[in-house]
Design a protein around this motif. Structure first.
Motif, short mmCIF file in Angstrom:
data_model
loop_
_atom_site.label_atom_id
_atom_site.label_comp_id
_atom_site.label_asym_id
_atom_site.label_seq_id
_atom_site.Cartn_x
_atom_site.Cartn_y
_atom_site.Cartn_z
N ASP A 90 20.93 2.56 -8.56
CA ASP A 90 21.91 3.64 -8.48
C ASP A 90 21.96 4.22 -7.07
OD1 ASP A 90 22.64 3.44 -11.14
OD2 ASP A 90 21.11 4.87 -11.80
N ASP A 91 20.81 4.37 -6.45
CA ASP A 91 20.76 4.88 -5.08
C ASP A 91 21.43 3.92 -4.11
OD1 ASP A 91 19.28 7.17 -5.85
OD2 ASP A 91 17.40 6.02 -5.71
N ALA A 92 21.20 2.62 -4.29
CA ALA A 92 21.82 1.62 -3.41
C ALA A 92 23.34 1.69 -3.53
CB ALA A 92 21.31 0.23 -3.76
N ALA A 93 23.84 1.84 -4.75
CA ALA A 93 25.30 1.95 -4.94
C ALA A 93 25.83 3.22 -4.29
CB ALA A 93 25.63 1.93 -6.43
N ARG A 94 25.11 4.33 -4.44
CA ARG A 94 25.53 5.61 -3.84
C ARG A 94 25.52 5.53 -2.32
NH1 ARG A 94 22.36 9.15 -2.11
NH2 ARG A 94 20.58 8.48 -3.34
N ILE A 95 24.49 4.91 -1.76
CA ILE A 95 24.38 4.78 -0.30
C ILE A 95 25.50 3.90 0.24
CG2 ILE A 95 22.97 3.78 1.55
CD1 ILE A 95 20.50 4.72 -0.11
N ALA A 96 25.74 2.77 -0.40
CA ALA A 96 26.80 1.86 0.05
C ALA A 96 28.17 2.51 -0.09
CB ALA A 96 26.75 0.56 -0.73
N LEU A 97 28.38 3.24 -1.16
CA LEU A 97 29.66 3.93 -1.34
C LEU A 97 29.84 5.02 -0.30
CD1 LEU A 97 32.16 4.02 -3.15
CD2 LEU A 97 30.98 5.70 -4.56
N GLY A 98 28.76 5.67 0.10
CA GLY A 98 28.84 6.74 1.09
C GLY A 98 28.86 6.26 2.53
N ALA A 99 28.70 4.97 2.75
CA ALA A 99 28.74 4.43 4.12
C ALA A 99 30.13 4.58 4.70
CB ALA A 99 28.31 2.96 4.11
N GLU A 100 30.18 4.74 6.00
CA GLU A 100 31.45 4.97 6.69
C GLU A 100 32.43 3.80 6.55
OE1 GLU A 100 32.67 5.59 11.28
OE2 GLU A 100 30.97 6.79 10.58
N ALA A 101 31.93 2.59 6.45
CA ALA A 101 32.79 1.41 6.38
C ALA A 101 33.45 1.23 5.01
CB ALA A 101 32.00 0.16 6.73
N THR A 102 32.84 1.73 3.95
CA THR A 102 33.36 1.50 2.60
C THR A 102 34.74 2.11 2.38
OG1 THR A 102 31.13 1.27 1.74
CG2 THR A 102 32.86 1.72 0.14
N PRO A 103 34.98 3.40 2.69
CA PRO A 103 36.33 3.93 2.48
C PRO A 103 37.40 3.19 3.28
CG PRO A 103 34.79 5.73 2.88
CD PRO A 103 34.05 4.44 3.11
N ARG A 104 37.08 2.81 4.52
CA ARG A 104 38.06 2.06 5.32
C ARG A 104 38.39 0.73 4.67
NH1 ARG A 104 34.70 3.33 9.87
NH2 ARG A 104 34.06 1.17 9.83
N ARG A 105 37.37 0.04 4.14
CA ARG A 105 37.60 -1.26 3.51
C ARG A 105 38.41 -1.12 2.24
NH1 ARG A 105 35.43 -4.81 0.04
NH2 ARG A 105 35.49 -6.97 0.67
N VAL A 106 38.11 -0.12 1.41
CA VAL A 106 38.85 0.09 0.16
C VAL A 106 40.30 0.45 0.46
CG1 VAL A 106 39.05 1.60 -1.85
CG2 VAL A 106 36.82 0.71 -1.19
N VAL A 107 40.52 1.34 1.41
CA VAL A 107 41.89 1.77 1.75
C VAL A 107 42.68 0.60 2.34
CG1 VAL A 107 43.20 3.24 3.32
CG2 VAL A 107 41.33 4.20 2.01
N ARG A 108 42.05 -0.18 3.18
CA ARG A 108 42.73 -1.35 3.77
C ARG A 108 43.13 -2.35 2.67
NH1 ARG A 108 43.23 -2.78 8.79
NH2 ARG A 108 41.62 -1.34 9.46
N GLY A 109 42.24 -2.59 1.72
CA GLY A 109 42.54 -3.50 0.62
C GLY A 109 43.67 -2.99 -0.26
N LEU A 110 43.65 -1.71 -0.58
CA LEU A 110 44.73 -1.13 -1.39
C LEU A 110 46.06 -1.16 -0.65
CD1 LEU A 110 43.08 1.90 -3.19
CD2 LEU A 110 44.12 -0.10 -4.24
N PHE A 111 46.03 -0.89 0.66
CA PHE A 111 47.26 -0.95 1.45
C PHE A 111 47.85 -2.35 1.37
CE2 PHE A 111 49.71 -1.80 5.22
CZ PHE A 111 50.48 -0.66 5.37
#
Length: 191
Positions: A90-111
Motif C-alpha cells: 500500500d505504501d509503494a502504491a501511495r509513493i508511486a502515485l504521489g511521485a511528480e511523474a505520475t500525474p504528468r503521465r496519467v494526464v498525457r495518456g488521457l489527453f
C-alpha cells in the motif's frame, strides 16, 4: 484504483507474480508497476524496481484468490523513489502515485485517448491539468475538465476521431437497447 489493480489476481498472474517471496522478489511485476501503471519509463532507477518488489513480497495467488503470507513479508527498510521506510505494498502504491511523474503521465495518456491521438501535447498545456490531478488523484474532474475544454476544437483534435462503420452501427444498436445478430450486422455492413 491503483491499489485494487495491484491486488488483482489476474494481473499478478499475467505478470508472473503469483508467488512473491521475500527471498525472491518479483522484479518483473515491480518494473511493470512503475513503468506501465505509475511513473513511466525513465522516471525510476533499477534500485527502485528491486525495492518496490520487496514491498510487494508476501502476496500469493492461490486458487484464483490473493493471499498475504506474513512470514514471506519483507519488513526491512526500503527506498522507493527517494523515500525510505519499512514500506508495504500500500505504501509503494501511495509513493508511486504521489511521485511528480505520475500525474504528468496519467494526464498525457488521457489527453491522447480523449482529445488527440496523433499530436503530442506540450508540457505547458498539461501542467495545470497535472497539478490539479496531483493534488487529489481524482480522475472524474480531470476527464470533465478535458471534455469541456477548447482543446476539442483545436486543429489537432477537430474531426480527428471518426468512428469506423462497425463502431457506428454497434453504438446505434446499443443506444436503441438492442443488438442484432452478428452475422446479420456483418452482412448489412458489407452491403
Amino acid at each position: 484504483l491503483l491499489g485494487a489493480a495491484v491486488r488483482d489476481p489476474a494481473l499478478l498472474l499475467s505478470l508472473e507474480a503469483g508467488a512473491q517471496r521475500k527471498a525472491q522478489p518479483a522484479t518483473d511485476f515491480a518494473r511493470a508497476f512503475l513503468e506501465d501503471y505509475t511513473v513511466g519509463a525513465g522516471s525510476f532507477a533499477e534500485k527502485d524496481v528491486v525495492e518496490t518488489a520487496r514491498a510487494f513480497a508476501g502476496f500469493f495467488v492461490e486458487h484464483g484468490k490473493l493471499r498475504l503470507i506474513e512470514r514471506e513479508r519483507d519488513g526491512g527498510p526500503k527506498t522507493i523513489l527517494g523515500r525510505t521506510g519499512a514500506w508495504t505494498a500500500d505504501d509503494a502504491a501511495r509513493i508511486a502515485l504521489g511521485a511528480e511523474a505520475t500525474p504528468r503521465r496519467v494526464v498525457r495518456g488521457l489527453f491522447r485517448w480523449l482529445v488527440a491521438e496523433t499530436e503530442e501535447p506540450s508540457d505547458a498545456l498539461l501542467a495545470p491539468l497535472a497539478a490539479a490531478f496531483g493534488r487529489d488523484s481524482a480522475i472524474a474532474p480531470l476527464v470533465d475538465r478535458m471534455l469541456r475544454s477548447n482543446l476539442f476544437f483545436s486543429h489537432a483534435a477537430y474531426r480527428a476521431r471518426i468512428k469506423c462503420p462497425v463502431e457506428f452501427a454497434v453504438g446505434l444498436a446499443r443506444a436503441c437497447e438492442s443488438l442484432p445478430p452478428p452475422a446479420r450486422l456483418g452482412a448489412d455492413l458489407a452491403a
